[in-house]
Design an enzyme around this catalytic site. Sequence first.
Site, PDB file in Angstrom:
ATOM      1  N   VAL A  96       0.869  -1.191   0.000  1.00  0.00           N
ATOM      2  CA  VAL A  96       0.000   0.000   0.000  1.00  0.00           C
ATOM      3  C   VAL A  96       0.897   1.230   0.000  1.00  0.00           C
ATOM      4  O   VAL A  96       1.734   1.415   0.892  1.00  0.00           O
ATOM      5  CB  VAL A  96      -0.928   0.000   1.231  1.00  0.00           C
ATOM      6  CG1 VAL A  96      -1.794   1.257   1.214  1.00  0.00           C
ATOM      7  CG2 VAL A  96      -1.816  -1.250   1.243  1.00  0.00           C
ATOM      8  N   HIS A 100       2.995   3.836   6.163  1.00  0.00           N
ATOM      9  CA  HIS A 100       2.347   3.289   7.352  1.00  0.00           C
ATOM     10  C   HIS A 100       3.362   2.578   8.227  1.00  0.00           C
ATOM     11  O   HIS A 100       4.278   1.923   7.731  1.00  0.00           O
ATOM     12  CB  HIS A 100       1.198   2.340   6.985  1.00  0.00           C
ATOM     13  CG  HIS A 100       1.558   1.315   5.964  1.00  0.00           C
ATOM     14  ND1 HIS A 100       1.637   1.587   4.611  1.00  0.00           N
ATOM     15  CD2 HIS A 100       1.881   0.006   6.102  1.00  0.00           C
ATOM     16  CE1 HIS A 100       1.972   0.485   3.957  1.00  0.00           C
ATOM     17  NE2 HIS A 100       2.133  -0.485   4.843  1.00  0.00           N
TER      18      HIS A 100
HETATM   19  P1  DGP Z   1       2.736  -3.245   3.442  1.00  0.00           P
HETATM   20  O1  DGP Z   1       3.128  -4.571   2.883  1.00  0.00           O
HETATM   21  O2  DGP Z   1       3.763  -2.722   4.429  1.00  0.00           O
HETATM   22  O3  DGP Z   1       2.379  -2.232   2.377  1.00  0.00           O
HETATM   23  O4  DGP Z   1       1.448  -3.524   4.334  1.00  0.00           O
HETATM   24  C1  DGP Z   1       0.151  -3.260   3.931  1.00  0.00           C
HETATM   25  C2  DGP Z   1      -0.757  -3.774   5.001  1.00  0.00           C
HETATM   26  O5  DGP Z   1      -2.041  -3.184   4.816  1.00  0.00           O
HETATM   27  C3  DGP Z   1      -0.987  -5.285   4.957  1.00  0.00           C
HETATM   28  O6  DGP Z   1      -0.501  -5.849   6.181  1.00  0.00           O
HETATM   29  C4  DGP Z   1      -2.488  -5.466   4.836  1.00  0.00           C
HETATM   30  C5  DGP Z   1      -3.032  -4.103   5.174  1.00  0.00           C
HETATM   31  N1  DGP Z   1      -4.230  -3.717   4.438  1.00  0.00           N
HETATM   32  C6  DGP Z   1      -4.357  -3.676   3.086  1.00  0.00           C
HETATM   33  N2  DGP Z   1      -5.600  -3.254   2.752  1.00  0.00           N
HETATM   34  C7  DGP Z   1      -6.249  -3.013   3.928  1.00  0.00           C
HETATM   35  C8  DGP Z   1      -7.558  -2.551   4.224  1.00  0.00           C
HETATM   36  O7  DGP Z   1      -8.391  -2.268   3.372  1.00  0.00           O
HETATM   37  N3  DGP Z   1      -7.869  -2.418   5.546  1.00  0.00           N
HETATM   38  C9  DGP Z   1      -6.978  -2.723   6.542  1.00  0.00           C
HETATM   39  N4  DGP Z   1      -7.406  -2.566   7.799  1.00  0.00           N
HETATM   40  N5  DGP Z   1      -5.733  -3.153   6.285  1.00  0.00           N
HETATM   41  C10 DGP Z   1      -5.380  -3.305   4.987  1.00  0.00           C
END
Ligand code: DGP
Length: 114
Positions: A96, A100
Site C-alpha cells: 500500500v 504506514h
Molecule cells: P505493506 O506490505 O507494508 O504495504 O502492508 C500493507 C498492510 O495493509 C498489509 O498488512 C495489509 C493491510 N491492508 C491492506 N488493505 C487493507 C484494508 O483495506 N484495511 C486494513 N485494515 N488493512 C489493509
Amino acid sequence: MADCIFCKIVAGEIPSEIVFKDDRVTAFRDIHPVAPTHILIVPNKHIASINELQPEDEGLMGYLFTVERKLAEQEGIAQSGFRSIINTGPDSGQEVHHLHLHLIGGQRMRHPMG
Ligand code: DGP
C-alpha cells in the site's frame, strides 16, 4: 489521493477498526494480522513512502512513533515488546503506497535478520 485505500480509511469512506484518530494520524487494525496486535499507524495526509518524505514531515514522523508508544501501552504489549516496521518500495514488499507504521506484538517473534 483518489485511489489510495488508506486515504479512504482516513476519510471514513472504507470501514476499518480505528483505534486512534486525531488531526495528524489515524491508527487502525491490519486486515491481515500477523500477530495478536497488528495496528497500522498512518499520517492523515498522503505520503507514498519514506522516499517521498519532505523536511517539513520530520515532526509528523516523530509523532507516528509517539502514537505507537501509546497504543503499545493501550494494547498491553509495551513491556513484553513489539516490532515497528515501515516497508518502502518493491524489495521491502510494500503493498500500500501510503506510508504506514506497523505495530506488531503480543507474541514471541523470531529475529528478522536471520
Ligand atoms: P505493506 O506490505 O507494508 O504495504 O502492508 C500493507 C498492510 O495493509 C498489509 O498488512 C495489509 C493491510 N491492508 C491492506 N488493505 C487493507 C484494508 O483495506 N484495511 C486494513 N485494515 N488493512 C489493509
